[in-house]
Design a protein around this motif. Structure first.
Motif, PDB file in Angstrom:
ATOM      1  N   SER A   2      12.191   1.216   4.056  1.00  0.00           N
ATOM      2  CA  SER A   2      10.718   0.915   2.895  1.00  0.00           C
ATOM      3  C   SER A   2       9.638   2.666   3.198  1.00  0.00           C
ATOM      4  O   SER A   2       9.348   2.863   3.291  1.00  0.00           O
ATOM      5  N   THR A   3       8.768   2.265   1.694  1.00  0.00           N
ATOM      6  CA  THR A   3       7.799   2.816   1.201  1.00  0.00           C
ATOM      7  C   THR A   3       6.306   1.894   1.390  1.00  0.00           C
ATOM      8  O   THR A   3       6.787   1.492   0.721  1.00  0.00           O
ATOM      9  N   LEU A  84       6.859  11.394  -5.401  1.00  0.00           N
ATOM     10  CA  LEU A  84       7.589  10.689  -3.829  1.00  0.00           C
ATOM     11  C   LEU A  84       8.606  11.604  -3.447  1.00  0.00           C
ATOM     12  O   LEU A  84       9.259  11.539  -4.549  1.00  0.00           O
TER      13      LEU A  84
END
Length: 88
Positions: A2-3, A84
């Motif tokens: 996850s981020t 990202l």
């Protein structure tokens, strides 16, 4: 896995309406988050993203532009964009 997205601001103890949109390289929205936050400091988050589309598909490695928009109760809006990189 996850981020986590965090952002700094100058609106402690003010209601913030936050929108985070993540796009593919073609400009199509792959995920959108909308939240109302009540920060007690000058940093907000996390907005947690699992690297999947709204439909649950895992995104492949690549560059994903994103935009965060913050709206205050007085109607003021601030937005920032960045990129990202997903590496798997």
């Amino acid at each position: 896995e996850s981020t986590n997205f965090y952002f700094d601001h100058n609106q402690a103890e003010e209601e913030l309406s936050v929108s985070l949109e993540i796009y593919d390289i073609m400009g199509r929205t792959v995920r959108k988050f909308e939240q109302t936050l009540y920060p007690d400091g000058y940093r907000s988050g996390p907005i947690v993203w699992d690297g999947k589309t709204a439909g649950g598909a895992i995104l492949p490695p690549g560059i994903y532009p994103y935009k965060i928009v913050v709206k205050l109760t007085d109607g003021s809006i601030v937005q920032k964009s960045n990129k990202l990189v997903i590496v798997r």
